[in-house]
Design a protein around this motif. Structure first.
Motif, PDB file in Angstrom:
ATOM      1  N   ARG A   1       5.487  16.681 -17.666  1.00 34.98           N
ATOM      2  CA  ARG A   1       4.550  16.241 -16.638  1.00 34.98           C
ATOM      3  C   ARG A   1       4.244  14.742 -16.731  1.00 34.98           C
ATOM      4  O   ARG A   1       4.260  14.013 -15.728  1.00 34.98           O
ATOM      5  CB  ARG A   1       3.255  17.050 -16.742  1.00 34.98           C
ATOM      6  CG  ARG A   1       2.313  16.855 -15.579  1.00 34.98           C
ATOM      7  CD  ARG A   1       1.018  17.609 -15.819  1.00 34.98           C
ATOM      8  NE  ARG A   1       1.238  19.022 -16.027  1.00 34.98           N
ATOM      9  CZ  ARG A   1       1.339  19.903 -15.050  1.00 34.98           C
ATOM     10  NH1 ARG A   1       1.238  19.499 -13.794  1.00 34.98           N
ATOM     11  NH2 ARG A   1       1.529  21.185 -15.316  1.00 34.98           N
ATOM     12  N   GLU A   2       3.966  14.246 -17.929  1.00 31.85           N
ATOM     13  CA  GLU A   2       3.632  12.834 -18.090  1.00 31.85           C
ATOM     14  C   GLU A   2       4.822  11.940 -17.751  1.00 31.85           C
ATOM     15  O   GLU A   2       4.659  10.849 -17.195  1.00 31.85           O
ATOM     16  CB  GLU A   2       3.155  12.570 -19.526  1.00 31.85           C
ATOM     17  CG  GLU A   2       1.861  13.271 -19.884  1.00 31.85           C
ATOM     18  CD  GLU A   2       0.731  12.860 -18.957  1.00 31.85           C
ATOM     19  OE1 GLU A   2       0.722  11.687 -18.522  1.00 31.85           O
ATOM     20  OE2 GLU A   2      -0.135  13.692 -18.658  1.00 31.85           O
ATOM     21  N   ARG A   3       6.004  12.396 -18.085  1.00 31.80           N
ATOM     22  CA  ARG A   3       7.198  11.592 -17.755  1.00 31.80           C
ATOM     23  C   ARG A   3       7.392  11.491 -16.237  1.00 31.80           C
ATOM     24  O   ARG A   3       7.737  10.436 -15.703  1.00 31.80           O
ATOM     25  CB  ARG A   3       8.428  12.225 -18.397  1.00 31.80           C
ATOM     26  CG  ARG A   3       9.733  11.488 -18.108  1.00 31.80           C
ATOM     27  CD  ARG A   3      10.854  11.997 -18.993  1.00 31.80           C
ATOM     28  NE  ARG A   3      11.081  13.418 -18.806  1.00 31.80           N
ATOM     29  CZ  ARG A   3      11.876  13.920 -17.846  1.00 31.80           C
ATOM     30  NH1 ARG A   3      12.494  13.100 -17.014  1.00 31.80           N
ATOM     31  NH2 ARG A   3      12.065  15.225 -17.750  1.00 31.80           N
TER      32      ARG A   3
ATOM     33  N   CYS B   1       0.818  -1.214   0.000  1.00 34.59           N
ATOM     34  CA  CYS B   1       0.000   0.000   0.000  1.00 34.59           C
ATOM     35  C   CYS B   1       0.851   1.263   0.000  1.00 34.59           C
ATOM     36  O   CYS B   1       0.435   2.297  -0.524  1.00 34.59           O
ATOM     37  CB  CYS B   1      -0.935   0.005   1.203  1.00 34.59           C
ATOM     38  SG  CYS B   1      -0.102  -0.081   2.795  1.00 34.59           S
ATOM     39  N   LEU B   2       2.032   1.232   0.594  1.00 35.95           N
ATOM     40  CA  LEU B   2       2.897   2.411   0.635  1.00 35.95           C
ATOM     41  C   LEU B   2       3.981   2.339  -0.430  1.00 35.95           C
ATOM     42  O   LEU B   2       5.144   2.628  -0.175  1.00 35.95           O
ATOM     43  CB  LEU B   2       3.523   2.557   2.026  1.00 35.95           C
ATOM     44  CG  LEU B   2       2.559   2.900   3.162  1.00 35.95           C
ATOM     45  CD1 LEU B   2       3.296   2.981   4.490  1.00 35.95           C
ATOM     46  CD2 LEU B   2       1.842   4.214   2.893  1.00 35.95           C
ATOM     47  N   GLY B   3       3.632   1.933  -1.600  1.00 34.70           N
ATOM     48  CA  GLY B   3       4.609   1.841  -2.686  1.00 34.70           C
ATOM     49  C   GLY B   3       5.103   0.421  -2.841  1.00 34.70           C
ATOM     50  O   GLY B   3       4.383  -0.463  -3.319  1.00 34.70           O
TER      51      GLY B   3
ATOM     52  N   GLU C   1       3.078  17.078  -5.073  1.00 37.10           N
ATOM     53  CA  GLU C   1       4.382  16.422  -5.137  1.00 37.10           C
ATOM     54  C   GLU C   1       4.990  16.532  -6.539  1.00 37.10           C
ATOM     55  O   GLU C   1       6.210  16.569  -6.699  1.00 37.10           O
ATOM     56  CB  GLU C   1       4.254  14.959  -4.728  1.00 37.10           C
ATOM     57  CG  GLU C   1       3.949  14.772  -3.251  1.00 37.10           C
ATOM     58  CD  GLU C   1       3.718  13.317  -2.902  1.00 37.10           C
ATOM     59  OE1 GLU C   1       3.594  12.497  -3.833  1.00 37.10           O
ATOM     60  OE2 GLU C   1       3.659  12.995  -1.708  1.00 37.10           O
ATOM     61  N   ILE C   2       4.114  16.584  -7.572  1.00 39.05           N
ATOM     62  CA  ILE C   2       4.624  16.755  -8.945  1.00 39.05           C
ATOM     63  C   ILE C   2       5.329  18.103  -9.078  1.00 39.05           C
ATOM     64  O   ILE C   2       6.442  18.195  -9.612  1.00 39.05           O
ATOM     65  CB  ILE C   2       3.468  16.633  -9.963  1.00 39.05           C
ATOM     66  CG1 ILE C   2       2.995  15.168 -10.054  1.00 39.05           C
ATOM     67  CG2 ILE C   2       3.907  17.123 -11.344  1.00 39.05           C
ATOM     68  CD1 ILE C   2       1.803  14.974 -10.944  1.00 39.05           C
ATOM     69  N   SER C   3       4.702  19.172  -8.584  1.00 38.15           N
ATOM     70  CA  SER C   3       5.324  20.493  -8.688  1.00 38.15           C
ATOM     71  C   SER C   3       6.609  20.564  -7.880  1.00 38.15           C
ATOM     72  O   SER C   3       7.592  21.189  -8.295  1.00 38.15           O
ATOM     73  CB  SER C   3       4.342  21.563  -8.215  1.00 38.15           C
ATOM     74  OG  SER C   3       3.940  21.297  -6.887  1.00 38.15           O
ATOM     75  N   LYS C   4       6.615  19.910  -6.714  1.00 35.89           N
ATOM     76  CA  LYS C   4       7.829  19.904  -5.894  1.00 35.89           C
ATOM     77  C   LYS C   4       8.949  19.138  -6.594  1.00 35.89           C
ATOM     78  O   LYS C   4      10.105  19.581  -6.632  1.00 35.89           O
ATOM     79  CB  LYS C   4       7.527  19.274  -4.534  1.00 35.89           C
ATOM     80  CG  LYS C   4       8.677  19.301  -3.566  1.00 35.89           C
ATOM     81  CD  LYS C   4       8.281  18.707  -2.231  1.00 35.89           C
ATOM     82  CE  LYS C   4       9.450  18.708  -1.274  1.00 35.89           C
ATOM     83  NZ  LYS C   4       9.099  18.088   0.029  1.00 35.89           N
TER      84      LYS C   4
ATOM     85  N   GLU D   1       7.315   7.960 -13.977  1.00 28.85           N
ATOM     86  CA  GLU D   1       8.441   7.559 -13.123  1.00 28.85           C
ATOM     87  C   GLU D   1       8.055   7.467 -11.655  1.00 28.85           C
ATOM     88  O   GLU D   1       8.701   6.765 -10.891  1.00 28.85           O
ATOM     89  CB  GLU D   1       9.591   8.563 -13.284  1.00 28.85           C
ATOM     90  CG  GLU D   1      10.248   8.537 -14.654  1.00 28.85           C
ATOM     91  CD  GLU D   1      11.344   9.584 -14.770  1.00 28.85           C
ATOM     92  OE1 GLU D   1      11.516  10.358 -13.795  1.00 28.85           O
ATOM     93  OE2 GLU D   1      12.037   9.626 -15.801  1.00 28.85           O
ATOM     94  N   ASN D   2       7.021   8.169 -11.235  1.00 27.32           N
ATOM     95  CA  ASN D   2       6.579   8.164  -9.838  1.00 27.32           C
ATOM     96  C   ASN D   2       5.090   7.848  -9.797  1.00 27.32           C
ATOM     97  O   ASN D   2       4.254   8.757  -9.682  1.00 27.32           O
ATOM     98  CB  ASN D   2       6.860   9.519  -9.178  1.00 27.32           C
ATOM     99  CG  ASN D   2       8.323   9.890  -9.224  1.00 27.32           C
ATOM    100  OD1 ASN D   2       9.101   9.497  -8.370  1.00 27.32           O
ATOM    101  ND2 ASN D   2       8.703  10.656 -10.249  1.00 27.32           N
TER     102      ASN D   2
END
Length: 709
Positions: free
Chosen positions: A563-565, A57-59, A577-580, A569-570
């Protein structure tokens, strides 16, 4: 590749709650340290028998099994960590990291497998869920059912308390009940304490501070049994985190830190504190043979022991629990003791500075490790200057304030905190306290800023009212003067009171004049407040929908393209979190690539300016003029209405002030005139606004006012 691999923010599941910590892989061992409790789990590499990489659940998570039967599970890894961990395992360990898929079908029927301390429920040869049997507190059986009950964890927001398994008949060996066989497998590894057999040793009537009372302590091979007159507690040795032995004058505190705590109703006891006298001795004989003692404890204990009671108890606990005993370090207070007397939450106690933290005994006990402390603060005492407060703030934001510490302890405590390299908020406070250490303890010799300020204010009051206070006496009290003050207060017969003062002043001229207290200014009737004219609101700019859009910056152009890449990857990453993550990646991009995006941004800007020029030339941007002009007219109308209201309110105010009189000084004629005025006012309310203004302007003054004129 280095000799070690370290990962932060790795989670370990403990009875339904996630505890974060740090995991380190080395060539000799795997070490995990919990951030919450500071407990360290060490797994020797030679004991590893299985290593699995799983999606949880946590990755992603790792499941490690040892040859001794222990299972460790750590979650919170990223998908990109698999390659580095697998390569490290392959190069340094005999066990390879194998990927294992979990079953996500959602079926509730399958096969129960007991593998060491785990109960694994498999569906189609893949595990659907696993239950650590050490979390089981009770196991009950029915006709074809087995019920597992779990320990309650106060730290978990939602806790699983019970699971039922249906066991079909005929699944076990012939002649054995499948339900009983299932229950026995659970109980063999469950954390169910059963007081079977004889105790290793018994200590009678030991004084316990928390929980309060006297208890008989019976020590068994795997748990500790506290037997009191009202309550009994069974404490497994696996729940003991630390042991402390703390001296104080002629007494000794023996502190046992517990996780999870013992419970008494809704009360939780995280610490077990025993109080001993240094003069109390004991002779103890273990309920074991000498060979068994030597084989099990390897010289740590002997069959016959004697000495101080606290020494024998701490020695037995250290051998059975297999934990080190922490004692105070080199700190010595002003009086030579190893602790500081203070108060916490209105209860007096002792604060012990240790080599790796602070511990406070005893109500309530508090243990703070240096690694979880964010900063400390020295604050002045709230009641007296002979003491100060010591504040500790943790990284989680919790603050602990230890108050009423004697001023003489400041230098020793400051030097200790400074030597441990803890963050001190107010280092300048030390200079102010240094000069006070040599001063006497009396409050008279100490500088108190508040007291000095109060003295200065008192002097100012005495100087301002010295003349009045010298002339005042009980004989100068004159009721007539008080009546004059009353007349002046209502400000309706001021001329009469003045004349009385002039006529009565001849009798007092022969005597030395005594200064009278200053009369208060006459109270004025409150006039109705004028309504302030509201300023018209600023007109909002209307956005032109047909205008070209502004160009993006170089960073925004890069972010839209990447953004899609970043999402791929994550997986599961949130928008924030994406912007960070994008900000960190943008900082790491080289100048050459940034110049490419800068050129694209400049090109977009040129296109925008060109499009904007063509748009304006074609007549764009002027369609909103009518709306703006109409919107500007509306505030003017509103302002005009508010001005009319303001004028009428001023007229009413002027008329109202002329006709106002206090009730005490209204004559009968005035009352009749006032009645007529009231009738006029009631008729005014029925007319329109314009008629109201004319009537107010034509209202004659009252009879009392015309007579005075």
């Amino acid at each position: 590749m280095g000799d070690t691999l370290e990962f932060n923010d790795i989670y370990q599941e403990m009875k339904g709650s996630w505890n974060d910590g740090r995991l380190r892989f080395s060539k000799q061992s795997i070490v995990y340290k919990s951030t919450k409790t500071g407990k360290v789990d060490t797994i020797p590499v030679t004991d590893l028998s299985l290593a699995q990489w799983r999606r949880v659940c946590l990755g992603h998570g790792i499941k490690l099994s040892t040859s001794t039967g222990h299972v460790y599970k750590y979650d919170g890894f990223k998908d990109s960590d698999l390659d580095s961990i697998a390569a490290f395992f392959k190069a340094n360990y005999k066990v390879e990291l194998v990927e294992k898929d979990m079953c996500v079908k959602g079926w509730n029927w399958g096969t129960a497998k007991f593998a060491g301390p785990l109960l694994s429920f498999d569906v189609s040869e893949s595990p659907a869920f696993e239950i650590p049997l050490s979390n089981v507190s009770q196991c009950a059986t029915g006709k074809n059912e087995v019920t597992l009950e779990f320990h309650q964890n106060d730290d978990a927001e939602v806790a699983l308390m019970e699971v039922r398994f249906y066991v079909p008949p005929g699944t076990a060996d012939e002649g054995a009940d499948p339900v009983e066989a299932f229950a026995q497998n659970v109980l063999s590894k469950a954390d169910v304490i059963q007081a079977t057999g004889d105790a290793v040793c018994i200590f009678k009537e030991l004084q316990c501070l928390t929980p309060r009372g006297r208890y008989d302590i019976r020590i068994y091979p795997t748990f500790l049994h506290l037997h009191g007159k009202t309550f009994d507690y069974k404490i497994p040795f696996t729940t003991v985190l630390r042991l402390f032995l703390l001296p104080h004058k002629e007494q000794m505190f023996f502190v046992i830190s517990l996780d999870p705590p013992i419970k008494q109703g809704q009360t939780r006891y995280h610490f077990l504190i025993l109080l001993f006298s240094k003069d109390e001795d004991i002779s103890l004989t273990l309920n074991m043979s000498e060979d068994e003692v030597e084989k099990r404890f390897e010289g740590k204990l002997t069959k016959h022991m004697s000495g101080s009671l606290y020494e024998v108890v701490s020695r037995v606990m250290k051998a059975l629990v297999n934990r080190k005993i922490t004692v105070p370090g080199n700190f010595q207070g002003h009086s030579g003791s190893q602790c500081i007397t203070c108060s916490y939450k209105a209860s007096s106690g002792l604060l012990y500075p240790l080599e790796r933290g602070f511990i406070y005994v005893h109500k309530p006990p508090v243990h703070l490790r240096f690694e979880e402390i964010s900063c400390v603060n020295f604050a002045r005492g709230t009641t007296t200057t002979r003491s100060f407060d010591f504040e500790i703030e943790t990284k989680q934001g919790t603050q602990y304030t230890f108050s009423s510490i004697e001023r003489q302890e400041y230098g020793k405590l400051f030097d200790f905190v400074n030597a441990k390299k803890l963050n001190i908020k107010n280092r300048g406070f030390k200079e102010g306290m240094k000069g006070k250490d040599d001063m006497s303890d009396s409050d008279e010799d100490q500088h108190d800023a508040y007291l000095e300020r109060m003295k200065e204010e008192g002097k100012i009051r005495e100087e301002g009212g010295s003349d009045d206070s010298e002339g005042d006496s009980d004989e100068s009290f004159n009721p007539g003067e008080e009546d004059d003050d009353v007349a002046e207060e209502y400000d309706s017969n001021a001329s009469g009171s003045d004349s009385e003062d002039e006529s009565g002043g001849s009798e007092e001229e022969a005597k030395p004049k005594k200064s009278k207290p200053k009369k208060e200014p006459a109270k004025k009737t409150k006039a109705p407040r004028e309504k302030k004219e509201r300023k018209p609101r600023k007109e909002k700019k209307v956005k032109d929908a047909g205008a070209p859009k502004r160009p993006m910056s170089a960073y925004m152009l890069w972010l839209n393209a990447s953004r899609e890449r970043i999402k791929s990857e994550n997986p599961g990453i949130s928008v924030t979190e994406i912007s960070k993550k994008a900000g960190e990646m943008w900082k790491q991009i080289g100048k050459d690539k940034k110049e490419e995006w800068d050129k694209k941004a400049e090109e977009a800007k040129r296109q925008y300016e060109k499009a904007m020029k063509e748009y304006k030339e074609s007549g764009g941007g002027g369609g909103s003029g009518g709306a703006s002009s109409s919107s500007k007219k509306e505030p003017k109308k509103k302002a005009g209405k508010s001005n009319d209201k303001k004028k009428s309110a001023e007229k009413e105010k002027s008329v109202g002030n002329e006709s106002f009189k206090s009730r005490e000084f209204i004559s009968s004629e005035d009352s009749s005139d006032n009645d007529s005025d009231r009738g006029k006012k009631s008729s005014k309310r029925k007319h329109s606004d314009d008629e109201e203004e004319e009537e107010i302007a034509s209202t004659p003054p009252s009879s009392a006012e015309s007579g005075s004129d």
